[in-house]
Enzyme design. Structure first.
Site, PDB file in Angstrom:
ATOM      1  CB  SER A   1      -0.955   0.013   1.202  1.00  0.00           C
ATOM      2  OG  SER A   1      -2.016  -0.875   0.990  1.00  0.00           O
TER       3      SER A   1
ATOM      4  CE  LYS B   1      -4.065   1.503  -0.779  1.00  0.00           C
ATOM      5  NZ  LYS B   1      -4.420   0.700   0.385  1.00  0.00           N
TER       6      LYS B   1
ATOM      7  CB  SER C   1      -4.601   1.726   3.903  1.00  0.00           C
ATOM      8  OG  SER C   1      -3.711   1.151   2.983  1.00  0.00           O
TER       9      SER C   1
END
Length: 259
Positions: free
Chosen positions: A50, A53, A105
């Site tokens: 993640s 991102k 997230s």
């Protein structure tokens, strides 16, 4: 305490002992100069989970209007695992999607951001790869916006430090990632109150960002930022046994490098 012959001559104390880091790949970067203070397998392509991102949000802040209303697609609404529970047809402000992606997230939020900015997630990922290379990345290639497993989706500790350095120059991005908690003000569904996944914001007083990431292939990852005495450092640890401890030790090493 750092002991150095420079100190005896009235100069700064230099700390040379390397920090103890469990991560397979790591980087410590001076945010102002881009100087690398510590590295381990810095350019090795690895699944970034993640931490992807960060790139998605950087482009979202750069090319989007935070007040834009985004209609959630079937694809975005059905994207699973970590999410902010978007549902198809829901109308959400782009600013809330960016907050949901960085703080909670949200995988679903990332797909919605990409579709709104570029028309499709597939096209948006081309922008992500290009953006990384334009600002100095060397190894990254992105095939989704959120870091869900994909055999050709990877980045490196160095590239993630580079894109984070660029992203933290944007006040909206920096304000979002240093928030321990946030409110999604302009959405119809729940949750509206969300908590940051970055535990370093509670445990280290100088921490001011950035993003966690975890998958089986990537292991525990963290891109972190800390500011002390007007000096900002960016730490990246990938596939770590102690991502918060690793980052803290990197920061203390960096802040003590030159006193």
């Amino acid at each position: 305490m750092c002991l150095s012959p420079f100190l005896l001559l009235g100069g700064p104390a230099l700390c040379s002992a390397s920090p103890q880091v469990t991560a397979d790949a790591a980087v410590l970067m001076d945010a102002e100069t881009g100087r690398i203070l510590f590295e381990r397998q810095a350019h090795q392509p690895r699944p970034p989970a993640s931490t992807t991102k960060i790139v998605t949000a950087l482009l979202g802040f750069e090319f989007g209007d935070l007040e834009d209303e985004v209609i959630i697609s079937q694809k975005a609404g059905s994207t699973g695992e970590a999410s902010i529970n978007l549902f198809p047809g829901e109308r959400v402000a782009l600013g809330d999607l960016l907050t949901g992606a960085l703080v909670r997230s949200g995988n679903d939020a990332c797909v919605a951001i990409a579709e709104h900015i570029a028309g499709s997630e597939e096209f948006f990922t081309l922008w992500m790869t290009a953006k990384s290379r334009i600002i100095g990345g060397r190894s990254s290639q992105f095939f989704n916006t959120n870091g869900l497993p994909h055999k050709h989706h990877w980045s490196s500790a160095y590239d993630l430090a580079v894109v984070t350095r660029e992203a933290m120059r944007r006040p909206e991005f920096a304000a979002t990632v240093r928030s321990r908690r946030a409110t999604l003000k302009n959405r119809q569904g729940w949750p509206k109150e969300i908590k940051n996944t970055n535990a370093l914001l509670w445990s280290y007083p100088f921490a001011d960002g950035v993003k966690t990431g975890t998958t089986r292939a990537a292991g525990a990852c963290l891109v972190a930022s800390a500011t002390k005495n007007n000096r900002q450092l960016i730490a990246v640890v990938l596939h770590s046994d102690d991502r918060f401890g690793d980052s803290l030790r990197l920061f203390e090493y960096g802040f003590n490098q030159l006193r």
